[in-house]
Design an enzyme around this catalytic site. Sequence first.
Site, PDB file in Angstrom:
ATOM      1  N   THR A 270       0.917  -1.131   0.031  1.00  0.00           N
ATOM      2  CA  THR A 270       0.153   0.150  -0.031  1.00  0.00           C
ATOM      3  C   THR A 270       0.860   1.376   0.020  1.00  0.00           C
ATOM      4  OG1 THR A 270      -0.171  -0.163   2.317  1.00  0.00           O
ATOM      5  CG2 THR A 270      -2.047  -0.978   1.065  1.00  0.00           C
TER       6      THR A 270
ATOM      7  N   ASN B 147       3.742   1.610  -1.617  1.00  0.00           N
ATOM      8  CA  ASN B 147       3.995   1.688  -3.017  1.00  0.00           C
ATOM      9  C   ASN B 147       2.843   2.224  -3.871  1.00  0.00           C
ATOM     10  OD1 ASN B 147       6.475   0.223  -2.512  1.00  0.00           O
ATOM     11  ND2 ASN B 147       5.647  -1.641  -3.234  1.00  0.00           N
TER      12      ASN B 147
ATOM     13  N   TYR C  67      10.955 -12.596   6.021  1.00  0.00           N
ATOM     14  CA  TYR C  67      10.422 -11.304   6.726  1.00  0.00           C
ATOM     15  C   TYR C  67      10.820 -11.671   8.034  1.00  0.00           C
ATOM     16  CZ  TYR C  67       7.442 -10.725   2.676  1.00  0.00           C
ATOM     17  OH  TYR C  67       6.940 -10.179   1.486  1.00  0.00           O
TER      18      TYR C  67
ATOM     19  N   ARG D 169      -1.546 -13.134   0.312  1.00  0.00           N
ATOM     20  CA  ARG D 169      -0.441 -13.834   0.520  1.00  0.00           C
ATOM     21  C   ARG D 169      -0.761 -15.038   2.075  1.00  0.00           C
ATOM     22  NH1 ARG D 169       0.071 -11.711  -3.367  1.00  0.00           N
ATOM     23  NH2 ARG D 169       1.641 -10.122  -3.798  1.00  0.00           N
TER      24      ARG D 169
ATOM     25  N   GLY E  58      -2.611 -11.633 -15.187  1.00  0.00           N
ATOM     26  CA  GLY E  58      -1.261 -11.945 -15.788  1.00  0.00           C
ATOM     27  C   GLY E  58      -1.289 -11.206 -17.167  1.00  0.00           C
TER      28      GLY E  58
ATOM     29  N   ALA F 296       6.014  -4.240  -7.339  1.00  0.00           N
ATOM     30  CA  ALA F 296       5.080  -3.037  -7.462  1.00  0.00           C
ATOM     31  C   ALA F 296       4.239  -2.960  -8.600  1.00  0.00           C
ATOM     32  CB  ALA F 296       6.035  -1.859  -6.912  1.00  0.00           C
TER      33      ALA F 296
ATOM     34  N   GLY G 246       1.606  -4.381  -9.394  1.00  0.00           N
ATOM     35  CA  GLY G 246       0.467  -4.404  -9.212  1.00  0.00           C
ATOM     36  C   GLY G 246       0.138  -3.422  -8.146  1.00  0.00           C
ATOM     37  N   ASP G 247       1.048  -3.021  -7.480  1.00  0.00           N
ATOM     38  CA  ASP G 247       0.778  -1.869  -6.607  1.00  0.00           C
ATOM     39  C   ASP G 247       0.798  -0.524  -7.389  1.00  0.00           C
ATOM     40  OD1 ASP G 247       1.177  -3.637  -4.711  1.00  0.00           O
ATOM     41  OD2 ASP G 247       3.413  -3.198  -4.323  1.00  0.00           O
TER      42      ASP G 247
END
Length: 338
Positions: free
Chosen positions: A31, A33, A101, A167, A227, A256, A258-259
């Site tokens: 979010t 990005n 992460y 995710r 895609g 990014a 998609g962002d």
Amino acid sequence: MTDRLVCLGECMVELAETGPATYRRSFAGDTFNAAWYARRALPEGWDVAYATCIGTDAVSDEMAAFMAGEGIATDTLRRVPERGVGLYMIALKDGERSFAYWRGQSAARLLADDPDWLDAVLGGAAHVHVSGITLAILAPEARRRLIDALARARTAGVTVSLDTNIRPRLWENEESCRAALTACAEASDVLLPSFDEEAVLFGDATPEATLARYRQAGARVVVVKNGAAQILGWSDPAGEVRVDAVPDTAVVDTTAAGDSFAGAFPGRASHRRRPARRHHARGACGRRCGRGPRGAGAVTRRHHEPGPPPPGSSAMKVSSAASSPSRCGATRCSSRSW
């Protein structure tokens, strides 16, 4: 009067390997990005803010300063003592990234723990953007508070967009993920799902099935990304639109993409383009983003020659440190696609 877009979620420290024992540090998150790209896509009449929780440590200070330096308002940040910001490291192969992460003590996991702050942040917006990751990092009870706050804001006239961005590893189980995304969709005006993710989680056989499910949830706009295949969109009252995707063979890093697509949505209201043109523009933004490395924090606007690292990033090495500024083709989408 200034319109305000508020993107809500988690911004993290990113460590991206650039060579043996050398990492570039940046700030990124889905979010965030989207907010970064929206700031470059929207006219001056729009204010773009990022809402999250950060710590009181030096890295949190640097993150807030980076946001402000990029033109993103930070009055929507909430400080949480004894907490910090999350961190992730990246491995890159053939343009696709894998992640490790460290976010257990991230202050952003508490972003729905202060209902008064949350209502004030959302109520001051014309449009709010959230993602499936925003929901996934929260405890179940906090997730419910956030969705309820979004519903209240929507009732008060704020428009809400949701990039489902599924995710699985962030969720307790598939049932929790399905329930939360469905509830948030019912509190949203705009849905931006990706068909491959929706097919796995919800069992959708076709993009049309994904679109129909979110229409039934009450969305006024649905754009199903797929895609390299055709983009399927629908809005009330304009109806359905299909836009052919234009493949890009020069992919360096898909992060990014998609962002940037999600960050483009507020330009819809400002530019008043016909639906097909809007989807073409957003698709172009995503393609150009894929031609350069990483997300928001490493993108520069003017530098094309080797030199110091861009704002928000730095290089770390066991011995000497050197870096060249990153170039992302998405920078061009600001001037050419909007």
